[in-house]
Design a protein around this motif. Structure first.
Motif, PDB file in Angstrom:
ATOM      1  N   MET A   1       0.828  -1.197   0.000  1.00 32.72           N
ATOM      2  CA  MET A   1       0.000   0.000   0.000  1.00 32.72           C
ATOM      3  C   MET A   1       0.868   1.254   0.000  1.00 32.72           C
ATOM      4  N   VAL A   2       0.371   2.311  -0.667  1.00 32.74           N
ATOM      5  CA  VAL A   2       1.076   3.588  -0.744  1.00 32.74           C
ATOM      6  C   VAL A   2       0.180   4.664  -0.144  1.00 32.74           C
ATOM      7  N   PRO A   3       0.613   5.337   0.907  1.00 28.71           N
ATOM      8  CA  PRO A   3      -0.204   6.381   1.523  1.00 28.71           C
ATOM      9  C   PRO A   3      -0.654   7.432   0.501  1.00 28.71           C
ATOM     10  N   GLY A   4      -1.963   7.675   0.463  1.00 27.06           N
ATOM     11  CA  GLY A   4      -2.511   8.689  -0.429  1.00 27.06           C
ATOM     12  C   GLY A   4      -2.899   8.176  -1.798  1.00 27.06           C
ATOM     13  N   TYR A   5      -2.549   6.917  -2.115  1.00 27.53           N
ATOM     14  CA  TYR A   5      -2.823   6.397  -3.452  1.00 27.53           C
ATOM     15  C   TYR A   5      -3.434   4.999  -3.379  1.00 27.53           C
ATOM     16  N   ARG A   6      -4.357   4.735  -4.288  1.00 29.34           N
ATOM     17  CA  ARG A   6      -4.891   3.382  -4.438  1.00 29.34           C
ATOM     18  C   ARG A   6      -3.935   2.580  -5.312  1.00 29.34           C
ATOM     19  N   VAL A   7      -3.680   1.356  -4.895  1.00 26.69           N
ATOM     20  CA  VAL A   7      -2.729   0.484  -5.597  1.00 26.69           C
ATOM     21  C   VAL A   7      -3.412  -0.805  -6.002  1.00 26.69           C
ATOM     22  N   ALA A   8      -3.206  -1.196  -7.263  1.00 26.60           N
ATOM     23  CA  ALA A   8      -3.628  -2.513  -7.741  1.00 26.60           C
ATOM     24  C   ALA A   8      -2.375  -3.368  -7.831  1.00 26.60           C
ATOM     25  N   GLY A   9      -2.362  -4.487  -7.138  1.00 25.20           N
ATOM     26  CA  GLY A   9      -1.129  -5.272  -7.117  1.00 25.20           C
ATOM     27  C   GLY A   9      -1.350  -6.748  -6.896  1.00 25.20           C
ATOM     28  N   LYS A  10      -0.247  -7.476  -6.966  1.00 26.83           N
ATOM     29  CA  LYS A  10      -0.287  -8.916  -6.732  1.00 26.83           C
ATOM     30  C   LYS A  10       1.092  -9.369  -6.268  1.00 26.83           C
ATOM     31  N   THR A  11       1.082 -10.203  -5.233  1.00 29.32           N
ATOM     32  CA  THR A  11       2.327 -10.766  -4.717  1.00 29.32           C
ATOM     33  C   THR A  11       2.604 -12.114  -5.367  1.00 29.32           C
ATOM     34  N   GLY A  12       3.828 -12.581  -5.201  1.00 31.95           N
ATOM     35  CA  GLY A  12       4.196 -13.907  -5.682  1.00 31.95           C
ATOM     36  C   GLY A  12       5.408 -14.428  -4.942  1.00 31.95           C
TER      37      GLY A  12
ATOM     38  N   ALA B   1       6.921  -6.441  -1.651  1.00 28.29           N
ATOM     39  CA  ALA B   1       5.869  -5.431  -1.556  1.00 28.29           C
ATOM     40  C   ALA B   1       6.340  -4.142  -0.884  1.00 28.29           C
ATOM     41  N   PRO B   2       7.107  -4.206   0.217  1.00 23.11           N
ATOM     42  CA  PRO B   2       7.583  -2.956   0.830  1.00 23.11           C
ATOM     43  C   PRO B   2       8.479  -2.139  -0.099  1.00 23.11           C
ATOM     44  N   VAL B   3       9.264  -2.817  -0.940  1.00 25.33           N
ATOM     45  CA  VAL B   3      10.111  -2.104  -1.899  1.00 25.33           C
ATOM     46  C   VAL B   3       9.222  -1.345  -2.879  1.00 25.33           C
ATOM     47  N   PHE B   4       8.177  -2.030  -3.368  1.00 28.65           N
ATOM     48  CA  PHE B   4       7.234  -1.357  -4.273  1.00 28.65           C
ATOM     49  C   PHE B   4       6.619  -0.145  -3.594  1.00 28.65           C
ATOM     50  N   SER B   5       6.177  -0.299  -2.360  1.00 28.20           N
ATOM     51  CA  SER B   5       5.518   0.794  -1.643  1.00 28.20           C
ATOM     52  C   SER B   5       6.410   2.030  -1.571  1.00 28.20           C
ATOM     53  N   ARG B   6       7.669   1.846  -1.216  1.00 24.45           N
ATOM     54  CA  ARG B   6       8.582   2.980  -1.092  1.00 24.45           C
ATOM     55  C   ARG B   6       8.904   3.591  -2.461  1.00 24.45           C
ATOM     56  N   VAL B   7       9.164   2.726  -3.437  1.00 24.02           N
ATOM     57  CA  VAL B   7       9.523   3.216  -4.766  1.00 24.02           C
ATOM     58  C   VAL B   7       8.340   3.907  -5.432  1.00 24.02           C
ATOM     59  N   ALA B   8       7.182   3.258  -5.403  1.00 22.73           N
ATOM     60  CA  ALA B   8       6.004   3.836  -6.047  1.00 22.73           C
ATOM     61  C   ALA B   8       5.594   5.145  -5.363  1.00 22.73           C
ATOM     62  N   GLY B   9       5.637   5.164  -4.032  1.00 25.82           N
ATOM     63  CA  GLY B   9       5.278   6.379  -3.318  1.00 25.82           C
ATOM     64  C   GLY B   9       6.163   7.551  -3.704  1.00 25.82           C
ATOM     65  N   SER B  10       7.470   7.307  -3.735  1.00 29.44           N
ATOM     66  CA  SER B  10       8.406   8.370  -4.112  1.00 29.44           C
ATOM     67  C   SER B  10       8.208   8.778  -5.574  1.00 29.44           C
ATOM     68  N   ALA B  11       8.020   7.793  -6.448  1.00 32.63           N
ATOM     69  CA  ALA B  11       7.874   8.080  -7.875  1.00 32.63           C
ATOM     70  C   ALA B  11       6.623   8.911  -8.150  1.00 32.63           C
ATOM     71  N   LEU B  12       5.506   8.561  -7.528  1.00 24.85           N
ATOM     72  CA  LEU B  12       4.263   9.301  -7.759  1.00 24.85           C
ATOM     73  C   LEU B  12       4.401  10.748  -7.297  1.00 24.85           C
ATOM     74  N   ARG B  13       5.102  10.961  -6.209  1.00 28.57           N
ATOM     75  CA  ARG B  13       5.319  12.333  -5.747  1.00 28.57           C
ATOM     76  C   ARG B  13       6.269  13.083  -6.681  1.00 28.57           C
ATOM     77  N   MET B  14       7.332  12.399  -7.141  1.00 26.19           N
ATOM     78  CA  MET B  14       8.268  13.043  -8.068  1.00 26.19           C
ATOM     79  C   MET B  14       7.594  13.412  -9.385  1.00 26.19           C
ATOM     80  N   LEU B  15       6.664  12.574  -9.826  1.00 27.74           N
ATOM     81  CA  LEU B  15       5.964  12.801 -11.089  1.00 27.74           C
ATOM     82  C   LEU B  15       4.763  13.726 -10.919  1.00 27.74           C
ATOM     83  N   ASP B  16       4.542  14.210  -9.715  1.00 26.41           N
ATOM     84  CA  ASP B  16       3.432  15.136  -9.430  1.00 26.41           C
ATOM     85  C   ASP B  16       2.073  14.531  -9.729  1.00 26.41           C
ATOM     86  N   VAL B  17       1.917  13.268  -9.425  1.00 29.14           N
ATOM     87  CA  VAL B  17       0.643  12.599  -9.642  1.00 29.14           C
ATOM     88  C   VAL B  17      -0.265  12.894  -8.448  1.00 29.14           C
TER      89      VAL B  17
END
Length: 555
Positions: free
Chosen positions: A465-476, A527-543
């Motif tokens: 999960m990413v604070p402030g954003y809805r995430v569609a995902g799947k673990t494996g 999943a935690p790696v995705f959360s940190r990377v996606a969260g930072s990326a969405l903020r950097m991209l001004d989403v």
């Protein structure tokens, strides 16, 4: 008698003078062109003018690979004096051992060329040239420098000492980046020293600049998080791929282990591979949403379909298929939330056509991604003439096929783009491609919504999960294959995520190879790696966020 001798001697002298005069006339009149050419061959030379190699930049123009001027020193061993003092001063200026230098000069003593030192800085080279040692000469060259260092090493690649691409995009675009050397006519003395530049016969054509799709800021951030996760979990390595959901462009591509392309003295060959493109693996449960899209498209399974997965295991063709726990009756969304192998198998075995492997091929599995990267993997989707029930079942939950991380990320562009798959690109695109329809739009949107419910509190994917954003995902979590088949204690942990759900902007695949810590599941490691990377990326991209802070607090 004396007079006769005199006449004979004078005759011989006159004949000699006549022959000499004839030869002079012959040389100056009849053989003038030949002699001039022979003279010029010993004084006139055609030297190569090195071409400046093109620059590689990120999508915003930040340099990722640049060429800097350097000087290569060479010598004519036959002209280097044997004076001990001069040779000692030369060795000291070069930073070399005197005995080693003497041995090399002796080894090349019958030749007219040997390298003294390649690719020196102009200042250091000038100190050697200021010694004015006979037989020592300089040649201008270029040396490749990589400002991002190990962060993007496997993607960009490297050049060799002659500035020719050897790995990665440096190799893939070698003709384009290298340019065309020029030519100049020069006058040199008999020792090979330059006397004068005469004329430029052909100007050097500089290589073209290459603009990549990656964003250097995102690349640094993704590499940092991936490296930290690999070290924390004592893993063999890992890879991360982030795509632009609107264009298919690769915004970040990180690998572990890596290497420093600017200092290859202790290079580990394993670090050269761009695992995200050239390595394949069984994807396991992260592929279940793609298989689900094929099952839903048959129309055989309405939204309220319920599958009984009790008692948590089943035997097919003598093989036992298991879930992590006994999940009982599950809806279609519940099958993805609980990552039920039993649920996927029971749905698949109700069909009489190989719809799942067909969907995989349509999504690009089993085919080269088409990026032009050297050695890009095709992966494999088996197509036996007679399908066994266990093969059908295994494919539905991610075993029996192989994919690369880039292929996996590219396949999910179809879920993020209402059924249209976008080809991945390592170069910046001027406009988004149209994409190829491979999934019915309503089905793609349905699966995206199901994946949205997978990443929620109380699920195995909650750490994505990413604070402030809805995430569609799947673990494996996938067992690795060894010499004796599937290993009991070696795994790959994976997570695939799309964010934000309301208007997908990025698609990210994270794979951690053989974590050795107490946890090894994809939900706990990747999943935690995705959360940190996606969260930072969405903020950097001004989403803009699509989830209120109140929602986060409530959960």
């Amino acid at each position: 008698m004396g007079r006769a001798r005199y006449i004979v001697m004078m005759g011989l002298v006159l004949i000699g003078l006549g022959l000499l005069a004839g030869r002079i006339v012959d040389l100056h009149v009849f053989e003038r062109t030949f002699l001039k050419g022979q003279g010029d061959a010993r004084t006139l030379r055609v030297d190569e003018i090195p071409a400046h190699r093109g620059m590689i930049t990120d999508r915003h123009g930040s340099p990722l690979a640049i060429s800097t001027p350097v000087v290569t020193l060479w010598a004519n061993p036959q002209d280097v004096p044997e004076d001990g003092i001069q040779r000692l001063r030369l060795a000291q200026a070069l930073g070399q051992d005197l005995d080693a230098l003497n041995k090399r000069l002796a080894r090349y003593s019958e030749r007219e060329f040997m390298y003294l030192e390649r690719r020196m800085t102009p200042g250091a080279a000038q100190k050697v040239l200021d010694l004015r040692v006979p037989g020592v000469h300089a040649r201008k060259e270029y040396k490749r420098y990589y400002p991002a260092g190990e962060v993007a090493a496997q993607l960009i690649g490297v050049t060799n000492i002659d500035d020719k691409g050897q790995e990665g995009l440096e190799l893939a675009y070698q003709p384009y980046l290298a340019g065309v050397p020029g030519k100049r006519r020069v006058l040199k003395d008999r020792r090979g020293r330059l006397v004068r530049d005469l004329e430029v016969l052909k100007e050097a054509e500089p290589g073209g600049d290459l603009t990549l799709s990656i964003d250097q800021s995102l690349q640094y951030m993704a590499y940092r998080e991936l490296k930290a996760a690999v070290e924390k979990n004592d893993a063999d390595g890992g890879t991360l791929v982030m795509l632009d959901a609107d264009t298919g462009e690769v915004l970040a591509m990180a690998n572990q282990p890596s290497y420093n392309p600017n200092n290859r003295a202790s290079l580990d060959p394993a670090g050269l591979r761009n695992q995200a493109i050239v390595d394949t693996f069984e994807p396991g449960s992260v592929i279940k949403p793609l298989a689900m899209s094929a099952l839903l498209e048959t129309g055989k399974f309405p939204p309220d379909t319920v599958v009984d997965t009790s008692p948590g295991w089943m035997v097919i063709d003598g093989y036992t298929i298991r879930d992590v726990s006994n999940n009982g009756k599950l809806t279609l969304t519940g099958i993805l939330r609980k990552s039920s192998n039993i649920g996927m198998s029971k749905l698949t075995l109700q069909l009489d056509k190989p719809v799942v492997p067909r969907r995989y091929r349509a999504l690009g599995f089993g085919s080269a991604p088409g990026t032009g990267f050297p050695g890009e993997a095709t992966g494999s989707v088996p197509s036996p003439r007679v399908w066994s029930s266990s093969q059908w079942a295994a494919l539905s939950y991610g075993y029996g096929l192989s994919v690369s991380a880039l292929q996996l990320a590219s396949a999910y562009t179809a879920i993020a783009n209402h059924g249209k798959r976008l080809p991945p690109s390592l170069l910046r695109l001027d406009q988004a491609p149209q994409g190829k329809p491979v999934i019915e739009p309503a089905i793609a949107d349905k699966v995206l919504g199901m994946m949205d419910e997978v990443v929620a509190p109380g699920t195995g994917a909650r750490r994505g999960m990413v604070p402030g954003y809805r995430v569609a995902g799947k673990t494996g979590t996938v067992r690795k294959v060894g010499s004796d088949g599937y290993q009991q204690s070696t795994y790959r942990a994976l997570f695939v995520g799309i964010a934000p759900v309301s208007d997908p902007r990025i698609i990210t695949v994270v794979m951690i190879d053989h974590p050795r810590g107490d946890e090894y599941y994809g939900g706990a490691i990747a999943a935690p790696v995705f959360s940190r990377v996606a969260g930072s990326a969405l903020r950097m991209l001004d989403v803009p966020p699509d989830r209120s802070s109140q929602d986060d607090d409530d959960e």
